[in-house]
Design an enzyme around this catalytic site. Structure first.
Site, PDB file in Angstrom:
ATOM      1  N   LYS A  33       0.811  -1.223   0.000  1.00 18.52           N
ATOM      2  CA  LYS A  33       0.000   0.000   0.000  1.00 18.52           C
ATOM      3  C   LYS A  33       0.843   1.271   0.000  1.00 18.52           C
ATOM      4  CE  LYS A  33      -2.521  -1.566   3.582  1.00 18.52           C
ATOM      5  NZ  LYS A  33      -2.721  -3.002   3.495  1.00 18.52           N
TER       6      LYS A  33
ATOM      7  N   GLU B 176      -2.162  -6.241  15.136  1.00 19.65           N
ATOM      8  CA  GLU B 176      -0.732  -6.170  15.394  1.00 19.65           C
ATOM      9  C   GLU B 176      -0.498  -5.857  16.877  1.00 19.65           C
ATOM     10  OE1 GLU B 176       1.555  -6.353  12.827  1.00 19.65           O
ATOM     11  OE2 GLU B 176      -0.056  -6.635  11.380  1.00 19.65           O
TER      12      GLU B 176
ATOM     13  N   GLY C 144      -8.043  -6.776   0.054  1.00 17.85           N
ATOM     14  CA  GLY C 144      -7.561  -8.154  -0.114  1.00 17.85           C
ATOM     15  C   GLY C 144      -8.101  -8.863  -1.341  1.00 17.85           C
TER      16      GLY C 144
ATOM     17  N   VAL D 156      -6.090  -2.966  -1.868  1.00 15.26           N
ATOM     18  CA  VAL D 156      -7.369  -2.548  -1.292  1.00 15.26           C
ATOM     19  C   VAL D 156      -8.307  -3.743  -1.157  1.00 15.26           C
ATOM     20  CG1 VAL D 156      -9.369  -1.034  -1.552  1.00 15.26           C
ATOM     21  CG2 VAL D 156      -7.130  -0.265  -2.330  1.00 15.26           C
TER      22      VAL D 156
ATOM     23  N   GLU E 170      -4.209  -4.536  -7.308  1.00 16.04           N
ATOM     24  CA  GLU E 170      -5.508  -5.022  -6.802  1.00 16.04           C
ATOM     25  C   GLU E 170      -5.441  -5.393  -5.321  1.00 16.04           C
ATOM     26  OE1 GLU E 170      -8.894  -5.365  -6.521  1.00 16.04           O
ATOM     27  OE2 GLU E 170      -8.915  -5.936  -8.625  1.00 16.04           O
TER      28      GLU E 170
ATOM     29  N   GLY F  36      -5.090 -12.077   4.462  1.00 13.78           N
ATOM     30  CA  GLY F  36      -4.790 -13.504   4.465  1.00 13.78           C
ATOM     31  C   GLY F  36      -3.838 -13.831   3.339  1.00 13.78           C
TER      32      GLY F  36
ATOM     33  N   ASP G 265      -5.119   2.768   8.271  1.00 20.33           N
ATOM     34  CA  ASP G 265      -5.090   1.759   7.208  1.00 20.33           C
ATOM     35  C   ASP G 265      -6.253   1.968   6.235  1.00 20.33           C
ATOM     36  OD1 ASP G 265      -4.288  -0.927   6.039  1.00 20.33           O
ATOM     37  OD2 ASP G 265      -6.328  -1.373   6.711  1.00 20.33           O
TER      38      ASP G 265
ATOM     39  N   GLY H  82      -4.452 -13.104  16.152  1.00 17.41           N
ATOM     40  CA  GLY H  82      -3.580 -12.676  15.062  1.00 17.41           C
ATOM     41  C   GLY H  82      -4.249 -11.708  14.106  1.00 17.41           C
TER      42      GLY H  82
ATOM     43  N   LYS I 241      -6.242   3.210   2.080  1.00 19.26           N
ATOM     44  CA  LYS I 241      -6.974   2.552   0.987  1.00 19.26           C
ATOM     45  C   LYS I 241      -7.854   3.557   0.242  1.00 19.26           C
ATOM     46  CE  LYS I 241      -6.645  -1.852   3.318  1.00 19.26           C
ATOM     47  NZ  LYS I 241      -7.227  -2.656   4.411  1.00 19.26           N
TER      48      LYS I 241
END
Lengths: 193, 328
Positions: free
Chosen positions: B111, B196, B140, B138, B135, B305, B207, B193, B211
């Site tokens: 990003k 962070e 995933g 933004v 792609e 992921g 974040d 998980g 995006k």
């Protein structure tokens, strides 16, 4: 694991469920003078159609003049109905044999709720409310507050009432300024286009 | 088609596995992690490379690095999936510039560079007849860029809004469902998980704002930076506030929105009906696109992921391969 997003019928049919997403409650206050047959149970034919369209009756004046020997009865009614539902309501009255003698001026009522998080009481809540109420075009209509513990921020749902969307937006601008000054978080509804 | 890849973390491994396991007609010829690299123009044996990475923490020979790969003739497309730096974009920004300057197309999930320097990277790519695709930056796995670019070609996008951060969505979902406090929900997200150790970047809305910057610049050709986004995070949201919303079948979600006509670029927690398509559970992302012809389109899917991000990267790779030579 539960299905992770809303059922398909919700996702599929966006156009029809549109109205439901609109979070400003827009109602119309309207007064009416109605005439119906003077027989038992007739008032139901006035009340039921209003309830069916999601309206709310504010007052009913139901006077019988003993001097007048008539088989009809006049009823004056003040109610709040969702915007755009007057026509279907009048149609429903007609089908039930209720005549509409007069319809008073319609007044628009717009309500929007926001959530405020912060020290609302300690930052003079009556001053905050006064900033809206003193505008003359909008007022704080309801407050619902949760105070978890002393010194912790409270969470408050505030409903603002006005006669137009434009004025609701003006009131919100004022509230945003107050929120900045008094350092509370304001959570607004997601508006639809 | 020969692929070089910089970065072999969770996303990089996912991409390597996809190339290995699926018959995509792609050959991995160079790869570098932070400590080592390898260049094999005839094609890397991915299974043994991954096994070595697992065993030693290195994918190749120490001393072989990104610069060697970039300067080699061993690749047609560069995949840049090294760790993100939101402030400088480096070193990824330099890698991407270098490859584009050599006329090589680049696919990235990073990003930082795209948000910081979209216009000049875009121009550089054009100048050298290369593609730059992003792609994966933004939402995933959600094909938001492909949808807007190809699927909705010819439409004017009037508004774009959605849930762009899975961590925040998880926290708010758990606060609503279980009445957890913000701190409890954050702790749970960390244990799983989803957050962070330093969650600032996610919970403060940064974040999601990055995006929005990428979308604003890429979709509408704006020249926005992070400073242009009005940002409110979820760290001030209380369980009581959500409870107040729930009384009326509403809830609270972190929503990012772009309304070009009103110059709105905003990330903020919002009250939203529970039946709204953007109200997705747990770490899912969702984005609604308002258009003039097609009306409203809502996409829902996994926002993060290893394999999910790999899916977005692979789709960009195949797009470049299949469109190569076809453009005017």
């Amino acid at each position: 694991m539960p299905f992770p997003f809303p059922p398909y019928n919700v996702v599929k049919d966006l156009s029809r469920s549109r109205l439901k997403y609109f979070q400003d409650a827009i109602n119309v206050q309207v007064s009416m003078k109605l005439e119906m047959k003077d027989s038992p149970g007739q008032l139901v034919s006035v009340i039921q159609p209003i309830s069916e369209i999601g309206g709310n009756i504010l007052s009913v004046i139901h006077e019988r003049d003993p001097a007048v020997k008539s088989d009809v009865l006049d009823v004056q009614i003040l109610c709040e109905i969702p915007e755009g539902s007057l026509e279907p309501l009048l149609e429903s009255f007609k089908q039930r044999g209720v005549s509409v003698l007069r319809i008073g001026e319609e007044r628009l009522l717009v309500r929007r709720s926001v959530i405020l998080i912060g020290h609302l009481i300690h930052t003079d809540i009556s001053d905050t409310i006064g900033k809206i109420d003193s505008t003359g075009f909008a007022e704080v209509h309801a407050l619902s507050m949760i105070m978890p513990a002393i010194n912790e921020p409270s969470s408050t749902k505030m409903t603002i009432k006005s006669d137009s969307l434009a004025n609701i937006n003006r009131a919100l601008d004022i509230l945003r300024d107050v929120a900045r000054q008094k350092e509370f978080l304001i959570i607004e509804p997601l508006e639809d286009v | 088609m020969r692929i070089a890849m910089l970065g072999l973390g969770s996303v990089g491994k996912g991409i390597a596995r996809a190339i290995l396991e699926q018959d995509l007609g792609l050959s991995l010829t160079a790869v570098a992690d932070s400590k080592s690299g390898r260049i094999e123009p005839s094609g890397i044996d991915i299974a043994s490379m991954l096994e070595q990475k697992e065993r030693t923490g290195m994918c190749g020979t120490p001393g072989v690095g990104a610069a060697d790969i970039l300067a080699s003739d061993a690749y047609d497309i560069l995949i840049e999936v090294s760790p993100t730096n939101a402030e400088t974009g480096e070193p990824a920004l330099g890698y991407i510039r270098e490859a584009l300057s050599r006329g090589m197309s680049v696919v990235t999930s990073n990003k930082g560079p795209v948000a910081l320097d979209y216009q000049s990277l875009h121009l550089l790519a054009k100048e050298h007849g290369a593609y730059l695709r992003y792609e994966a930056t933004v939402c995933g796995a959600i094909p938001i860029m492909h949808t807007i670019e190809s699927g909705l070609a010819g439409n004017t996008i009037t508004k774009l809004y959605g849930v762009f951060n899975g961590t925040c969505n998880y926290i708010l979902t758990r606060m609503a469902e279980e009445g957890l406090t913000y701190q409890q929900a954050l702790l749970e997200a960390r244990e799983l998980g989803y957050a962070e150790a330093d969650p600032t970047y996610d919970v403060k809305g940064i974040d999601a704002a990055i995006k929005l910057v990428i979308l604003a610049n890429a979709v509408w050709g704006m020249e926005k930076t992070l400073d242009d986004v009005e940002i409110t995070g979820i760290d001030g949201v209380t369980t009581a506030a959500i409870a107040l919303a729930e009384e009326q079948d509403l809830t609270i979600r972190l929503i990012g929105e772009i309304i070009p006509a009103e110059d709105v670029l905003r990330v903020s927690p919002r009250i939203i009906p529970k039946s709204h398509p953007l109200v997705v559970e747990e770490t899912l992302n969702a984005v609604a696109i308002d258009t003039e012809m097609a009306g409203e389109i809502t996409l829902i899917g996994k926002g993060a992921g290893s394999l999910e991000t790999a899916s977005a990267v692979i789709s960009d790779l195949l797009f470049i391969r299949d469109c190569h030579g076809r453009r005017s």
